[in-house]
Write a protein that holds these residues in place. Structure first.
Motif, PDB file in Angstrom:
ATOM      1  N   VAL A  19       0.858  -1.181   0.000  1.00  0.00           N
ATOM      2  CA  VAL A  19       0.000   0.000   0.000  1.00  0.00           C
ATOM      3  C   VAL A  19       0.894   1.231   0.000  1.00  0.00           C
ATOM      4  O   VAL A  19       1.902   1.276   0.715  1.00  0.00           O
ATOM      5  CB  VAL A  19      -0.919   0.041   1.236  1.00  0.00           C
ATOM      6  CG1 VAL A  19      -1.837   1.255   1.178  1.00  0.00           C
ATOM      7  CG2 VAL A  19      -1.734  -1.228   1.345  1.00  0.00           C
ATOM      8  N   ALA A  20       0.538   2.222  -0.806  1.00  0.00           N
ATOM      9  CA  ALA A  20       1.257   3.502  -0.812  1.00  0.00           C
ATOM     10  C   ALA A  20       0.317   4.589  -0.307  1.00  0.00           C
ATOM     11  O   ALA A  20      -0.873   4.599  -0.654  1.00  0.00           O
ATOM     12  CB  ALA A  20       1.744   3.829  -2.221  1.00  0.00           C
ATOM     13  N   LEU A  21       0.851   5.486   0.512  1.00  0.00           N
ATOM     14  CA  LEU A  21       0.075   6.595   1.052  1.00  0.00           C
ATOM     15  C   LEU A  21       0.797   7.900   0.749  1.00  0.00           C
ATOM     16  O   LEU A  21       2.024   7.974   0.865  1.00  0.00           O
ATOM     17  CB  LEU A  21      -0.114   6.463   2.573  1.00  0.00           C
ATOM     18  CG  LEU A  21      -0.777   5.179   3.088  1.00  0.00           C
ATOM     19  CD1 LEU A  21       0.298   4.186   3.531  1.00  0.00           C
ATOM     20  CD2 LEU A  21      -1.720   5.490   4.231  1.00  0.00           C
ATOM     21  N   ARG A  22       0.031   8.904   0.386  1.00  0.00           N
ATOM     22  CA  ARG A  22       0.604  10.228   0.137  1.00  0.00           C
ATOM     23  C   ARG A  22      -0.346  11.284   0.692  1.00  0.00           C
ATOM     24  O   ARG A  22      -1.512  11.362   0.278  1.00  0.00           O
ATOM     25  CB  ARG A  22       0.842  10.468  -1.347  1.00  0.00           C
ATOM     26  CG  ARG A  22       1.379  11.881  -1.668  1.00  0.00           C
ATOM     27  CD  ARG A  22       1.688  12.044  -3.146  1.00  0.00           C
ATOM     28  NE  ARG A  22       1.944  13.416  -3.506  1.00  0.00           N
ATOM     29  CZ  ARG A  22       3.133  14.023  -3.421  1.00  0.00           C
ATOM     30  NH1 ARG A  22       4.188  13.356  -2.976  1.00  0.00           N
ATOM     31  NH2 ARG A  22       3.282  15.289  -3.769  1.00  0.00           N
ATOM     32  N   ALA A  23       0.162  12.084   1.631  1.00  0.00           N
ATOM     33  CA  ALA A  23      -0.604  13.187   2.202  1.00  0.00           C
ATOM     34  C   ALA A  23      -0.051  14.494   1.668  1.00  0.00           C
ATOM     35  O   ALA A  23       1.160  14.691   1.596  1.00  0.00           O
ATOM     36  CB  ALA A  23      -0.520  13.161   3.722  1.00  0.00           C
ATOM     37  N   GLU A  24      -0.956  15.388   1.280  1.00  0.00           N
ATOM     38  CA  GLU A  24      -0.584  16.709   0.787  1.00  0.00           C
ATOM     39  C   GLU A  24      -1.405  17.755   1.525  1.00  0.00           C
ATOM     40  O   GLU A  24      -2.557  17.519   1.892  1.00  0.00           O
ATOM     41  CB  GLU A  24      -0.845  16.832  -0.715  1.00  0.00           C
ATOM     42  CG  GLU A  24      -0.008  15.917  -1.588  1.00  0.00           C
ATOM     43  CD  GLU A  24      -0.301  16.127  -3.066  1.00  0.00           C
ATOM     44  OE1 GLU A  24      -1.189  16.951  -3.376  1.00  0.00           O
ATOM     45  OE2 GLU A  24       0.345  15.465  -3.891  1.00  0.00           O
ATOM     46  N   ARG A  25      -0.799  18.916   1.716  1.00  0.00           N
ATOM     47  CA  ARG A  25      -1.521  20.013   2.352  1.00  0.00           C
ATOM     48  C   ARG A  25      -2.789  20.306   1.585  1.00  0.00           C
ATOM     49  O   ARG A  25      -2.824  20.300   0.353  1.00  0.00           O
ATOM     50  CB  ARG A  25      -0.655  21.268   2.401  1.00  0.00           C
ATOM     51  CG  ARG A  25       0.471  21.204   3.410  1.00  0.00           C
ATOM     52  CD  ARG A  25       0.007  21.537   4.824  1.00  0.00           C
ATOM     53  NE  ARG A  25      -0.484  22.909   4.903  1.00  0.00           N
ATOM     54  CZ  ARG A  25       0.302  23.976   5.055  1.00  0.00           C
ATOM     55  NH1 ARG A  25       1.620  23.846   5.118  1.00  0.00           N
ATOM     56  NH2 ARG A  25      -0.228  25.179   5.133  1.00  0.00           N
ATOM     57  N   ASP A  26      -3.855  20.571   2.317  1.00  0.00           N
ATOM     58  CA  ASP A  26      -5.122  20.950   1.714  1.00  0.00           C
ATOM     59  C   ASP A  26      -4.919  22.237   0.907  1.00  0.00           C
ATOM     60  O   ASP A  26      -4.301  23.189   1.381  1.00  0.00           O
ATOM     61  CB  ASP A  26      -6.154  21.175   2.821  1.00  0.00           C
ATOM     62  CG  ASP A  26      -7.557  21.439   2.297  1.00  0.00           C
ATOM     63  OD1 ASP A  26      -7.714  21.641   1.088  1.00  0.00           O
ATOM     64  OD2 ASP A  26      -8.480  21.426   3.116  1.00  0.00           O
ATOM     65  N   ALA A  27      -5.435  22.262  -0.309  1.00  0.00           N
ATOM     66  CA  ALA A  27      -5.247  23.441  -1.176  1.00  0.00           C
ATOM     67  C   ALA A  27      -5.857  24.694  -0.577  1.00  0.00           C
ATOM     68  O   ALA A  27      -5.459  25.811  -0.911  1.00  0.00           O
ATOM     69  CB  ALA A  27      -5.862  23.179  -2.552  1.00  0.00           C
TER      70      ALA A  27
END
Length: 322
Positions: A19-27
């Protein structure tokens, strides 16, 4: 653990082995501007990525526990609150959110994915979609084309079709099962029980089984890659049928939907030097005289197409997009 004051979106790409996870700051978070997500890594304070390998033994409950641990670790490292979560799912789910079948993880059959996600991400908006559809959409946007077919080669073979900038056949109508196109009626048995599916010939495990038979010993992915680099006959004999089967699928999809581009991705395909070129040559060989075939391109996002599609799905759930 840092105070969770910043909000983020999370993409989860579920695979048969990892499983790969990627979190990004909310736009919509203060201070985010154009290009804020171009850099990876914690140092940039813009994106965090983690991967996990499923437990070797155990069923869906053990898998969910491992995923929960990875999510907790990501939250602790980033200090972000997850406003929305998008999940790329390779298994088949019914309208209620129940997994009906997934050969890659048979124990997931019957799992209520909707309930599992609510337990994992309380207070977050969640949604899931077919991993091939999400990968196709992400790649179509990166390549700048409206009509694209995508084939992702990994533990299985997934795929998706984008026509006019939208996934085919459309919301609520299922997803194209590209991996279960029959490309050799007398071919090997697929996990689905049928013979000759694209997945039964071109997936990573299928290719490695042929390599092991030709070499007379088990073959890992790294050994296959090394064998190709050293021009070993057993390696080429293993990879050749995969390229031909994928080319047959590309040509057939070209006859049906006339895409301008066929994108080849997935971790297995991305990791084999020269593999995209092999498929491209086979597409040219199988082309019908007078009929143009799609241009064959390597995935711009490598083996991360579905993951980035999942992030885009999560972004569409945030208030700015609702």
């Amino acid at each position: 653990m840092p105070e969770q004051t910043d909000t983020a979106v999370l993409g989860v790409d579920i695979g048969g082995t990892k499983v790969a996870l990627r979190a990004e700051r909310d736009a919509s978070a203060p201070g985010d501007g154009p290009g804020a997500y171009e850099q990876l890594g914690a140092a940039a304070s813009r994106a965090y990525e983690r991967t996990l390998t499923w437990p070797a033994d155990g069923g869906a409950e053990a898998d969910m526990a491992a995923l929960a641990d990875a999510v907790d670790a990501l939250r602790a490292e980033s200090g972000w609150r997850l406003a929305a979560v998008g999940v790329a799912m390779p298994g088949t789910t019914d309208p209620t959110g129940r997994v009906t079948v997934w050969p890659g993880r048979p124990s997931w059959a019957g799992l209520r994915l909707d309930k599992a996600l609510r337990r994992l991400f309380p207070g977050s908006r969640t949604a899931w979609a077919d991993d091939g559809d999400l990968a196709a959409l992400a790649e179509a946007r990166h390549v700048g084309a409206d009509d694209v077919v995508y084939l992702g080669v990994g533990t299985g073979v997934g795929g998706g079709v984008v026509l006019g900038g939208r996934p085919l056949p459309g919301a609520g109508r299922g997803s194209p099962e590209v991996g279960h196109m029959v490309v050799a009626v007398d071919g090997p048995r697929c996990d689905c029980g049928r013979h000759g599916c694209l997945q039964a010939i071109a997936s990573g495990p299928a290719t490695l089984r042929r390599a092991a038979a030709g070499r007379g010993a088990p073959v890992s992915f790294a050994e296959l890659r090394d064998g190709l680099a050293r021009d070993r006959p057993w390696a080429h004999d293993a990879v050749g049928p995969s390229g031909t089967a994928l080319a047959a699928a590309v040509v057939s999809l070209g006859e049906l939907v006339d895409p301008s581009v066929a994108v080849l991705g997935g971790g297995f395909a991305a990791g084999l030097p020269g593999f995209v070129g092999l498929v491209e040559r086979e597409v040219a060989r199988l082309a019908r005289p007078g009929r143009a075939t799609p241009a064959v391109r390597a995935a711009a996002l490598g083996g991360l197409s579905s993951l980035h599609g999942a992030v885009a799905l999560a972004r569409n759930l945030t208030p700015a997009h609702l």
